[in-house]
Design a protein around this motif. Structure first.
Motif, short mmCIF file in Angstrom:
data_model
loop_
_atom_site.label_atom_id
_atom_site.label_comp_id
_atom_site.label_asym_id
_atom_site.label_seq_id
_atom_site.Cartn_x
_atom_site.Cartn_y
_atom_site.Cartn_z
N PHE A 11 0.82 -1.20 0.00
CA PHE A 11 0.00 0.00 0.00
C PHE A 11 0.86 1.27 0.00
O PHE A 11 0.50 2.28 -0.60
CB PHE A 11 -0.95 -0.01 1.20
N MET A 12 2.01 1.21 0.68
CA MET A 12 2.91 2.36 0.65
C MET A 12 3.42 2.63 -0.76
O MET A 12 3.35 3.75 -1.27
CB MET A 12 4.09 2.13 1.61
N ASN A 13 3.92 1.58 -1.41
CA ASN A 13 4.49 1.75 -2.74
C ASN A 13 3.44 2.09 -3.78
O ASN A 13 3.67 2.89 -4.69
CB ASN A 13 5.25 0.49 -3.16
N LEU A 14 2.27 1.46 -3.66
CA LEU A 14 1.19 1.76 -4.60
C LEU A 14 0.72 3.20 -4.42
O LEU A 14 0.51 3.92 -5.40
CB LEU A 14 0.04 0.77 -4.40
N GLY A 15 0.56 3.62 -3.16
CA GLY A 15 0.20 5.01 -2.92
C GLY A 15 1.24 5.96 -3.48
O GLY A 15 0.92 6.97 -4.12
N ASP A 16 2.53 5.63 -3.26
CA ASP A 16 3.61 6.48 -3.76
C ASP A 16 3.61 6.58 -5.28
O ASP A 16 3.93 7.62 -5.85
CB ASP A 16 4.96 5.95 -3.30
N SER A 17 3.27 5.47 -5.96
CA SER A 17 3.30 5.47 -7.42
C SER A 17 2.31 6.48 -7.99
O SER A 17 2.50 7.00 -9.09
CB SER A 17 3.00 4.07 -7.96
N PHE A 77 3.64 10.47 -6.38
CA PHE A 77 4.73 11.15 -7.06
C PHE A 77 4.41 11.48 -8.51
O PHE A 77 5.22 12.09 -9.20
CB PHE A 77 6.01 10.33 -6.95
N ASN A 78 3.25 11.06 -8.99
CA ASN A 78 2.75 11.51 -10.28
C ASN A 78 1.63 12.53 -10.12
O ASN A 78 0.91 12.82 -11.07
CB ASN A 78 2.23 10.32 -11.10
N SER A 79 1.47 13.03 -8.87
CA SER A 79 0.45 14.05 -8.56
C SER A 79 -0.96 13.54 -8.81
O SER A 79 -1.87 14.34 -9.03
CB SER A 79 0.71 15.33 -9.36
N GLN A 80 -1.16 12.23 -8.76
CA GLN A 80 -2.50 11.65 -8.84
C GLN A 80 -2.97 11.41 -7.41
O GLN A 80 -3.10 10.29 -6.92
CB GLN A 80 -2.45 10.35 -9.65
N PHE A 81 -3.26 12.53 -6.74
CA PHE A 81 -3.44 12.50 -5.30
C PHE A 81 -4.70 11.76 -4.85
O PHE A 81 -4.72 11.12 -3.80
CB PHE A 81 -3.46 13.93 -4.74
N GLU A 82 -5.75 11.84 -5.65
CA GLU A 82 -6.99 11.18 -5.24
C GLU A 82 -6.84 9.66 -5.28
O GLU A 82 -7.40 8.95 -4.44
CB GLU A 82 -8.15 11.65 -6.12
N GLN A 85 8.13 6.38 -18.75
CA GLN A 85 7.54 5.37 -17.88
C GLN A 85 7.13 5.95 -16.53
O GLN A 85 6.41 5.32 -15.76
CB GLN A 85 8.52 4.22 -17.68
N TRP A 86 7.62 7.13 -16.20
CA TRP A 86 7.22 7.77 -14.94
C TRP A 86 5.72 8.03 -14.94
O TRP A 86 5.01 7.73 -14.00
CB TRP A 86 8.00 9.06 -14.78
N ASN A 87 5.20 8.65 -16.04
CA ASN A 87 3.79 9.06 -16.04
C ASN A 87 3.04 8.65 -17.30
O ASN A 87 1.91 9.09 -17.51
CB ASN A 87 3.67 10.57 -15.85
#
Length: 653
Positions: free
Chosen positions: A62-68, A71-76, A191-193
């Motif tokens: 959940f930490m890594n998935l949330g971070d993914s 860090f792409n500013s897909q906050f919701e 591949q970042w976004n």
């Protein structure tokens, strides 16, 4: 026999299947982690999501998935997975994830919930500047509101359905970054976004009609098949600094983990009007990013953002000297006043020498907010880092702010809802300058009204206009109190101590930073008096006034005399002498006669209210007993003369 062999075989098959499934999931997790570590967040997302869909759950997942998403500013989307982390694994939540969860809550404007998790973050992060900022600035939303409403904004006509951001002034043109048509010639995506790579574009500004021309590619050889963004130009337009992926001479550079970083490049305009081959600046590195340059007003210093070792946060702001020969000094971190453990990036210096930048570490409305400060502050106010307010800042990322201080026009970028593409460019007109910082301090000493002695142990409470308690404390040995409050507001300061009458003072604050000295002089509930004491002082009577050249007891004087009468009723053996005094203005004999008449009139009034005549005596002293040196032939102030115009009620028995 077959019957008994069948069960172990089935168990073996089941365990083999379960084992292979777990191994498969673990491999997917390892693959996703590898992609995550290389900032390939989109690939990581797909892998993590497949694992979650199959029922795999863990705090790390959940930490890594949330971070993914974060860090792409897909906050919701990040909010969903951080929420799963906080709800399902509360004992495994690292402090940083309380901060990120609080940030994603802001993205949907759940500020009360966000503050709750920022409080958790603060409790676990004693040495974190973000925690300190929140601890000392819990009223940040009100401060942001104070600065809001100073800009009129609109979505720029140069925006496309793709990502557009990062405007720079270039003469009568603007230059910006866009991914609008790079897929036509280059099928690669980042591949970042999962977005096409960025190139530099230009559009000409028509100041008469306030319009921009159609955008076209800028700079010829400046654009590569990878990212170019955030340019800045020297005033003569002959030098450009800009951000690009680590790509040089056809080689795609990577760090030790295989990740491509960002670098700043410099190019000069040549005699043909084109641009020279971009130069890789010497403080760039394959191991960290250096990006988003801006120039000081004298063009002798370059400011930029970097995650180089030794910084405070995810990215910090730095400066580096540009020498006369074009070489560079050693990069210097801008320090803790500006940099936090979060992200500080996209600097810009205006003609007025205001330093703008974006941050998610300073207190904002969500994502990156735009802040302003002074690089070389001379006053307390200039040291402040100030959120420039709405509507430029909102609950999403707001960044790459530039402004022409003369025309008050400028641009910023945002991924807010309602735009044309992912990131959009917004133009604005600044209608009002930054509002002066205003901080009011109410302070004072608590004393005995009669003796002026300090009163330690007094409880002091501050209430707002709605009678809501702001703060309450007990003063120490110095009997001093101090409280910071809002400007242009109304407060009540209350002092309470045993054996003293509770005192409450109204304080109206102005719109200018200042300390309001508000002494609290408490009066004892029970006072002692002896022969020779003046009841006017014991009872803290207001001055007994008479009309000009008159001796009639006025209504306001009657209220004060009622207090003396009440004390005499309580103590029937008490006798007093009423003494009347004037100031030195006028004839001496006249003043003596006037004071005598006033003393007699006062005695007569008190007798009419039931006090026996044998307990009262009245005498006028004219100007013969001044309490200061303001006698005849003096040049005192009006207030000093007034001190001598008084009535005394001296206890004689």
């Amino acid at each position: 026999m077959v019957k008994y062999l069948l069960k172990p075989i089935l168990v073996f098959i089941f365990l083999f299947f379960v084992s292979n499934t777990l191994i498969s999931q673990e491999k997917k997790m390892q693959k996703a982690k590898s992609q995550y570590d290389r900032y390939q967040y989109i690939d990581a997302q797909q892998t993590y999501l497949k694992v979650v869909k199959k029922g795999y759950r863990s705090a790390d997942l959940f930490m890594n998935l949330g971070d993914s998403y974060y860090f792409n500013s897909q906050f919701e989307e990040a909010l969903k997975w951080y929420g799963e982390l906080v709800d399902s694994y509360p004992d495994q939540v690292e402090p940083e994830y309380y901060f990120r969860y609080a940030q994603t809550l802001k993205s949907v404007e759940r500020y009360t919930d966000s503050d709750k998790y920022m409080q958790k973050f603060t409790e676990l992060s004693d040495n974190d500047l973000r925690a300190e900022l929140f601890r000392n600035g819990s009223d940040y939303l009100e401060k942001i509101e104070f600065q809001s409403g100073r800009y009129e904004i609109e979505n720029s006509s140069v925006n496309s359905l793709f990502s557009d951001f990062g405007v720079a002034f270039f003469g009568k043109k603007i230059v910006f970054s866009s991914s609008r048509d790079t897929l036509v010639f280059n099928k690669n995506v980042h591949q970042w976004n999962d977005q096409a790579f960025l190139d530099l574009f230009e559009a000409e500004y028509d100041s008469v009609n306030n319009t921009l021309s159609e955008a076209k590619k800028f700079g010829g050889k400046l654009n590569s098949k990878f990212h170019e963004s955030t340019p800045v130009f020297t005033k003569d337009g002959r030098t450009i600094y800009f951000t690009r992926n680590n790509f040089e001479k056809g080689r795609f550079g990577r760090d030790q983990k295989g990740t491509n970083k960002l670098k700043i490049y410099r190019s000069y305009k040549n005699s043909n009007g084109g641009w020279t081959t971009p130069q890789n600046l010497p403080f760039n590195s394959d191991e960290y990013s250096v990006a988003h340059p801006t120039l000081s007003l004298d063009e002798k210093t370059l400011y930029f953002s970097s995650d180089m070792p030794g910084g405070k946060g995810l990215s910090d702001l730095y400066k580096v000297d540009i020498n006369a020969d074009g070489s560079f000094g050693t990069p210097e971190n801008l320090g803790e006043r500006i940099n936090t453990e979060g992200k500080e990036t996209f600097p810009f210096i205006s003609v007025n020498d205001d330093f703008y930048f974006s941050s998610n570490g300073h207190l904002g409305l969500g994502g990156l907010d735009i802040f302003v400060t002074r690089l070389n502050p001379e006053t307390k106010e200039e040291k402040l880092v100030v959120n420039i307010g709405k509507p430029v800042n909102g609950s999403k990322d707001d960044f790459t702010f530039i402004v022409n201080d003369t025309s008050k026009r400028g641009y910023f970028s945002s991924n807010r809802q309602g735009g044309k593409g992912g990131d959009d460019i917004y133009s604005f007109v600044q209608t009002e300058d930054l509002k002066d910082f205003c901080e009011i301090t109410i302070a004072g000493l608590v004393t005995d009204k009669d003796t002026n002695e300090l009163l330690p142990g007094t409880k002091v409470s501050i209430y707002d206009n709605n009678n809501t308690l702001i703060e309450s404390f007990v003063v120490g040995d110095d009997a001093a109190y101090s409280q910071i409050v809002k400007c242009t507001s109304k407060y009540f300061v209350r002092a309470e101590k045993e054996e003293y009458v509770t005192l409450e003072k109204l304080v109206n604050t102005l719109d200018k930073t200042q300390t309001l000295d508000t002494p609290l002089a408490l009066e004892k509930k029970i006072k002692s008096a002896d022969i020779g004491d003046d009841l006017a002082k014991v009872l803290s009577l207001k001055p007994i006034y008479f009309d000009f050249d008159g001796d009639y007891v006025r209504e306001d004087a009657a209220i004060e005399l009622a207090k003396v009468i009440e004390v005499m009723n309580q103590y029937p053996e008490m006798k007093i002498e009423v003494r009347s005094h004037t100031d030195s203005h006028g004839d001496d004999a006249y003043n003596l006669d006037l004071s005598e008449r006033r003393a007699k009139s006062t005695v007569k009034y008190m007798i009419s209210k039931g006090i026996s005549s044998d307990r009262l005596d009245g005498k006028g002293y004219g100007e013969t007993k001044p309490i200061n040196d303001c006698g005849n032939d003096t040049n005192c102030k009006k207030e000093e003369y007034q001190l001598n115009r008084r009535s005394e009620f001296i206890i004689v028995k």
